[in-house]
Structure formats: structure tokens, C-alpha cells
Design a protein around this motif. Structure first.
Motif, PDB file in Angstrom:
ATOM      1  N   ARG A  47      -0.787 -10.892  -5.048  1.00  0.00           N
ATOM      2  CA  ARG A  47       0.789 -10.512  -6.311  1.00  0.00           C
ATOM      3  C   ARG A  47       2.249 -10.622  -5.989  1.00  0.00           C
ATOM      4  NH1 ARG A  47       1.771  -4.926  -5.472  1.00  0.00           N
ATOM      5  NH2 ARG A  47       1.007  -4.454  -3.804  1.00  0.00           N
ATOM      6  N   MET A  48       3.048 -10.388  -6.979  1.00  0.00           N
ATOM      7  CA  MET A  48       4.258 -10.080  -6.911  1.00  0.00           C
ATOM      8  C   MET A  48       4.445  -8.280  -6.631  1.00  0.00           C
ATOM      9  SD  MET A  48       7.951  -9.354  -7.186  1.00  0.00           S
ATOM     10  CE  MET A  48       7.643  -8.558  -8.590  1.00  0.00           C
ATOM     11  N   ALA A  49       4.426  -7.630  -5.282  1.00  0.00           N
ATOM     12  CA  ALA A  49       4.284  -6.165  -4.898  1.00  0.00           C
ATOM     13  C   ALA A  49       5.539  -5.489  -5.751  1.00  0.00           C
ATOM     14  CB  ALA A  49       4.139  -6.082  -3.520  1.00  0.00           C
ATOM     15  N   SER A  50       6.981  -5.704  -5.756  1.00  0.00           N
ATOM     16  CA  SER A  50       7.637  -5.095  -6.049  1.00  0.00           C
ATOM     17  C   SER A  50       9.256  -6.708  -6.595  1.00  0.00           C
ATOM     18  CB  SER A  50       8.412  -4.453  -4.573  1.00  0.00           C
ATOM     19  OG  SER A  50       9.080  -3.568  -5.036  1.00  0.00           O
ATOM     20  N   GLY A  51       9.610  -4.846  -7.432  1.00  0.00           N
ATOM     21  CA  GLY A  51      10.732  -6.475  -8.068  1.00  0.00           C
ATOM     22  C   GLY A  51      12.296  -5.727  -7.647  1.00  0.00           C
ATOM     23  N   TYR A  52      13.329  -5.982  -8.194  1.00  0.00           N
ATOM     24  CA  TYR A  52      14.776  -5.667  -7.688  1.00  0.00           C
ATOM     25  C   TYR A  52      15.182  -4.487  -8.519  1.00  0.00           C
ATOM     26  CZ  TYR A  52      19.869  -5.684  -7.957  1.00  0.00           C
ATOM     27  OH  TYR A  52      21.250  -5.911  -7.486  1.00  0.00           O
ATOM     28  N   GLY A  53      15.660  -2.950  -7.690  1.00  0.00           N
ATOM     29  CA  GLY A  53      15.589  -1.576  -8.478  1.00  0.00           C
ATOM     30  C   GLY A  53      15.191  -0.934  -7.878  1.00  0.00           C
ATOM     31  N   TYR A  54      15.583   0.645  -8.280  1.00  0.00           N
ATOM     32  CA  TYR A  54      14.674   1.835  -7.753  1.00  0.00           C
ATOM     33  C   TYR A  54      13.233   1.430  -7.298  1.00  0.00           C
ATOM     34  CZ  TYR A  54      19.657   3.701  -8.201  1.00  0.00           C
ATOM     35  OH  TYR A  54      20.880   4.538  -7.454  1.00  0.00           O
ATOM     36  N   ARG A  55      12.475   1.716  -6.712  1.00  0.00           N
ATOM     37  CA  ARG A  55      11.443   1.682  -5.888  1.00  0.00           C
ATOM     38  C   ARG A  55      11.442   2.992  -4.661  1.00  0.00           C
ATOM     39  NH1 ARG A  55      11.775  -1.222  -9.719  1.00  0.00           N
ATOM     40  NH2 ARG A  55      11.020  -3.229 -10.028  1.00  0.00           N
ATOM     41  N   THR A  56      10.318   3.142  -4.915  1.00  0.00           N
ATOM     42  CA  THR A  56       9.430   4.486  -3.805  1.00  0.00           C
ATOM     43  C   THR A  56       9.683   3.508  -2.478  1.00  0.00           C
ATOM     44  OG1 THR A  56       8.862   5.619  -5.435  1.00  0.00           O
ATOM     45  CG2 THR A  56       8.101   6.060  -3.195  1.00  0.00           C
ATOM     46  N   ASP A  57      10.025   3.704  -1.542  1.00  0.00           N
ATOM     47  CA  ASP A  57      10.010   3.928   0.018  1.00  0.00           C
ATOM     48  C   ASP A  57       8.677   4.267   0.162  1.00  0.00           C
ATOM     49  OD1 ASP A  57      10.290   3.863   2.750  1.00  0.00           O
ATOM     50  OD2 ASP A  57      12.131   3.171   2.264  1.00  0.00           O
ATOM     51  N   PRO A  58       8.047   3.441   0.882  1.00  0.00           N
ATOM     52  CA  PRO A  58       6.500   3.261   1.089  1.00  0.00           C
ATOM     53  C   PRO A  58       6.242   4.065   2.757  1.00  0.00           C
ATOM     54  CG  PRO A  58       7.912   1.222   2.258  1.00  0.00           C
ATOM     55  CD  PRO A  58       8.087   1.642   1.103  1.00  0.00           C
ATOM     56  N   PHE A  59       7.722   4.401   3.483  1.00  0.00           N
ATOM     57  CA  PHE A  59       7.895   5.411   4.359  1.00  0.00           C
ATOM     58  C   PHE A  59       7.913   6.534   4.607  1.00  0.00           C
ATOM     59  CE2 PHE A  59       8.407   0.623   5.802  1.00  0.00           C
ATOM     60  CZ  PHE A  59       7.832   0.613   7.234  1.00  0.00           C
ATOM     61  N   PHE A  91      16.917   1.909  -3.648  1.00  0.00           N
ATOM     62  CA  PHE A  91      17.105   1.229  -3.979  1.00  0.00           C
ATOM     63  C   PHE A  91      16.312   0.021  -3.600  1.00  0.00           C
ATOM     64  CE2 PHE A  91      19.098  -2.532  -6.949  1.00  0.00           C
ATOM     65  CZ  PHE A  91      19.515  -2.335  -8.147  1.00  0.00           C
ATOM     66  N   HIS A  92      15.990  -0.978  -4.377  1.00  0.00           N
ATOM     67  CA  HIS A  92      15.177  -1.718  -3.691  1.00  0.00           C
ATOM     68  C   HIS A  92      16.502  -3.136  -3.946  1.00  0.00           C
ATOM     69  CE1 HIS A  92      12.107  -5.017  -2.813  1.00  0.00           C
ATOM     70  NE2 HIS A  92      11.861  -4.595  -1.583  1.00  0.00           N
ATOM     71  N   TYR A  93      16.206  -4.274  -2.478  1.00  0.00           N
ATOM     72  CA  TYR A  93      17.478  -4.894  -3.392  1.00  0.00           C
ATOM     73  C   TYR A  93      17.065  -6.863  -3.027  1.00  0.00           C
ATOM     74  CZ  TYR A  93      21.199  -1.833  -3.130  1.00  0.00           C
ATOM     75  OH  TYR A  93      23.006  -0.375  -3.030  1.00  0.00           O
ATOM     76  N   GLY A  94      16.170  -6.772  -2.787  1.00  0.00           N
ATOM     77  CA  GLY A  94      15.368  -7.970  -3.143  1.00  0.00           C
ATOM     78  C   GLY A  94      13.678  -8.037  -3.979  1.00  0.00           C
ATOM     79  N   MET A  95      12.776  -8.655  -4.000  1.00  0.00           N
ATOM     80  CA  MET A  95      12.142  -8.833  -4.147  1.00  0.00           C
ATOM     81  C   MET A  95      10.690  -8.849  -3.202  1.00  0.00           C
ATOM     82  SD  MET A  95      12.133 -10.872  -7.991  1.00  0.00           S
ATOM     83  CE  MET A  95      11.182 -10.556  -8.590  1.00  0.00           C
ATOM     84  N   ILE A 107       5.568   1.437  -5.371  1.00  0.00           N
ATOM     85  CA  ILE A 107       5.835   1.704  -3.785  1.00  0.00           C
ATOM     86  C   ILE A 107       5.975   0.519  -3.330  1.00  0.00           C
ATOM     87  CG2 ILE A 107       5.052   2.504  -1.867  1.00  0.00           C
ATOM     88  CD1 ILE A 107       3.439   4.462  -3.019  1.00  0.00           C
ATOM     89  N   SER A 108       6.963  -0.046  -2.410  1.00  0.00           N
ATOM     90  CA  SER A 108       8.291  -1.668  -2.087  1.00  0.00           C
ATOM     91  C   SER A 108       7.352  -1.348  -0.801  1.00  0.00           C
ATOM     92  CB  SER A 108       9.727  -1.745  -1.377  1.00  0.00           C
ATOM     93  OG  SER A 108      10.035  -0.859  -1.203  1.00  0.00           O
ATOM     94  N   LEU A 109       7.283  -2.467  -0.406  1.00  0.00           N
ATOM     95  CA  LEU A 109       6.467  -3.089   0.606  1.00  0.00           C
ATOM     96  C   LEU A 109       7.655  -2.802   2.391  1.00  0.00           C
ATOM     97  CD1 LEU A 109       3.337  -5.074   0.215  1.00  0.00           C
ATOM     98  CD2 LEU A 109       3.305  -3.294  -0.191  1.00  0.00           C
ATOM     99  N   ASP A 110       8.526  -2.529   2.082  1.00  0.00           N
ATOM    100  CA  ASP A 110       9.481  -2.150   3.028  1.00  0.00           C
ATOM    101  C   ASP A 110      11.220  -1.652   2.566  1.00  0.00           C
ATOM    102  OD1 ASP A 110      11.706  -3.607   1.329  1.00  0.00           O
ATOM    103  OD2 ASP A 110      10.471  -6.264   1.792  1.00  0.00           O
TER     104      ASP A 110
END
Length: 326
Positions: free
Chosen positions: A182-194, A200-204, A323-326
Motif C-alpha cells: 500500500r501507499m502508507a504515507s504522503g507528503y505533509g503533516y503526519r503522526t510520528d510513529p515513535f 511534517f513528513h517530507y516524502g512519500m 501515521i508515517s512509517l519513519d
């Protein structure tokens, strides 16, 4: 033998012999020559009005031929000028606009030649004005052709750069759709998994099994292939030129790279494999695009291998604030 002439002398009441005087003879000769010359001149002028000599006929034909050639040359110049005008119009309104080049002003294309009289050697003849006008038209046309030739050379170089740009832009998805979980997370504000904070998540992030091939998204040169950047783990950076750089992070631990630093790659080449190294929660590829050192949304560059339907699905998934993966 000339006849001897006598005259009667009343004083001597006898006939005397007429003596010829050289002076009178010379006078008569002069009168005769002058009269002959005058008569010949009058006769020549009168005859020339009705009769032409072979030389005159030849010169007359040459003159008529030159007049005809001059007329045809003027017509040719007009036709060529129309052709050049058509090319100039296309150059300004299509080619130069397409390649973001400023149009060439008409006053530059149509300008003449200042300074000294360039056509002084053609003065003093019956057809001087016509010849000088033709020569000036030819010179102006030559100048227009030279300017247009330079413009086409510039367009050719711009086209080459445009072709290189189109090949260099990161324009495809780095992981094939059929390999994605799946496409887990996109560019923009996301919840940090840690730490579960919003950042802000700067990639995909593309989730896929370990060992899934990762593809270069555009032509370029591998600038980095290491684990020396905080959080990215094993990652690759490709410099595409024109200010573009792409980054591929969290590659697998064993044999993560299929390229080496300094290697030139093409769009679609396998450069590495999906893993979960660095600051990662699960196997996935973290993908970023830089333009002039600023990170930009990669979603804007997937026109190379996605259908409109696939792109819309990807866009919708990338916009979900999860939630992003990184």
C-alpha cells in the motif's frame, strides 16, 4: 593631262594663260572636306534613326535581358521574403515560446545597415536606382536569414536541453504498483510513529516486501549510496541536473545498492532494494524529491508511468493524515 585654260586680257588685247594658285586649291580642299564631314555626320544620324548596327542590336538585346533579369530577381526576392517571414512568425509564436525563449523583435529582424553608403559603386548609371534597391533588398534578406539561422541554432540547443530535462525530471513511481502492499504515507503533516507527535513528513512512503526493486525515477548521476545520513539508513541520492535530486531511503541491510557513487543511471534502472534500515517501523521505501535544495511533493512527478485512474488513487491515499512509517 589637265587642260590649259586662257583668259582675254583687254590691256594687252591678247589671251593669257590662267595660272593655278596653290592657296586657292587648299581652300577648296578644306571646304570639300568640311562639307563631306558635315554631310557624313548628317547622313549617319539620319540613318541611325532608321537602321541599327549589329553592335547596337546586340547591346539592345543585352539591355532588354538585363531589365527582364532585374524584374525577375525582384520577384524572387519578394517570394523569398514571404517564406522568411513565415519562418520568422513560426519561430516567434511557437518555437521560442515553447522553449521559454524571448521572441526576436521585428525591428531587429527588419533593420537595415547604417553608416557609409554601401552602394556607392552602383551610382551613375541609368538603372542605378533599381540596382541599388535590389542590392539593398538582397542584403536585408541575407541579414534576416542570418538572424533566423542563429535563432534556429539556439532553438536546437534549447531542444536538446529540453529533451535532457524531460529525461532527467523524476517522473515515475520508484516502486511498481504491482509490488506495493500500500501507499502508507504522503507528503505533509503526519503522526510520528515513535513519539506520536504531529510533524511534517517530507516524502512519500511506499510499503513493499523486503528485496522489492527500487527504480531510478529519472536520468542522473549517483551522488550518495551510504548510511551516513541520520534517520535514512541505507539510502541513495541521485543528482538529475537542472536542480533536481531524488532520495531513496531505508534500503535493505544486505546488498542494498545496485549502483555505485558516480555511476550514471537512466530512468527505470534498478538502483536498490526495499528494506527497513534507519529510523523505520516496517519495510518500505521513503522517497523524496529536491528542487534547488528545497524538498517538494513527489506526487507532482508521477506522470511518467501512472494512468489517470492510478494517479487519482495515489493522490487520495497520499492526502490521508495517518501515521508515517519513519
Amino acid at each position: 593631262m589637265s587642260k590649259v585654260k586662257y583668259y582675254y586680257d583687254p590691256e594687252t588685247l591678247s589671251y593669257r594663260k590662267v595660272e593655278k594658285r596653290k592657296r586657292n586649291t587648299f581652300k577648296k580642299l578644306i571646304v570639300f572636306l568640311v562639307a563631306s564631314a558635315l554631310f557624313g555626320f548628317l547622313f549617319f544620324n539620319l540613318a541611325s534613326q532608321f537602321y541599327e548596327s549589329p553592335q547596337e542590336r546586340k547591346l539592345k538585346r543585352e539591355n532588354e535581358f538585363l531589365k527582364l533579369s532585374l524584374k525577375e530577381s525582384n520577384e524572387d526576392i519578394e517570394d523569398l521574403s514571404k517564406v522568411v517571414s513565415y519562418i520568422e512568425e513560426k519561430d516567434n509564436s511557437i518555437y521560442r515560446i515553447y522553449f521559454d525563449a524571448a521572441p526576436i523583435p521585428d525591428e531587429l529582424r527588419q533593420s537595415g545597415f547604417g553608416g557609409v553608403n554601401r552602394y556607392k559603386d552602383y551610382e551613375g548609371f541609368d538603372s542605378s536606382k533599381k540596382v541599388m534597391t535590389l542590392k539593398e533588398s538582397v542584403d536585408k534578406l541575407k541579414k534576416r536569414v542570418a538572424i533566423q539561422s542563429q535563432s534556429l541554432d539556439e532553438i536546437e540547443e534549447l531542444a536538446k536541453s529540453k529533451e535532457e530535462l524531460l529525461a532527467a525530471i523524476p517522473a515515475i513511481q520508484p516502486v511498481r504498483n504491482e509490488d506495493l502492499t500500500r501507499m502508507a504515507s504522503g507528503y505533509g503533516y503526519r503522526t510520528d510513529p515513535f513519539n506520536k507527535t504531529r510533524k511534517f513528513h517530507y516524502g512519500m512512503d511506499f510499503t513493499a516486501p523486503r528485496g522489492t526493486p527500487v527504480f531510478a525515477t529519472g536520468n542522473g548521476i549517483v551522488k550518495r549510496a551510504d548510511a551516513n545520513s541520520s534517520g535514512y539508513g541505507n539510502h541513495i541520492r541521485i543528482d538529475h541536473g537542472f536542480g533536481y535530486v531524488s532520495l531513496y531511503a531505508h534500503l535493505r541491510r544486505n546488498r542494498p545498492y545496485n549502483v555505485r557513487v558516480g555511476q550514471r543511471v537512466k530512468r527505470g534502472d534498478v538502483i536498490g532494494y526495499v528494506g527497513s534500515t534507519g529510523r523505520s517501523q516496517a519495510p518500505h521505501l521513503h522517497y523524496e524529491v529536491f528542487k534547488e535544495n528545497d524538498r517538494i511533493n513527489p506526487i507532482n512527478f508521477y506522470y511518467g508511468n501512472l494512468t489517470p485512474e492510478e494517479f487519482n488513487l495515489l493522490l487520495k491515499a497520499s492526502q490521508q493524515e495517518n501515521i508515517s512509517l519513519d
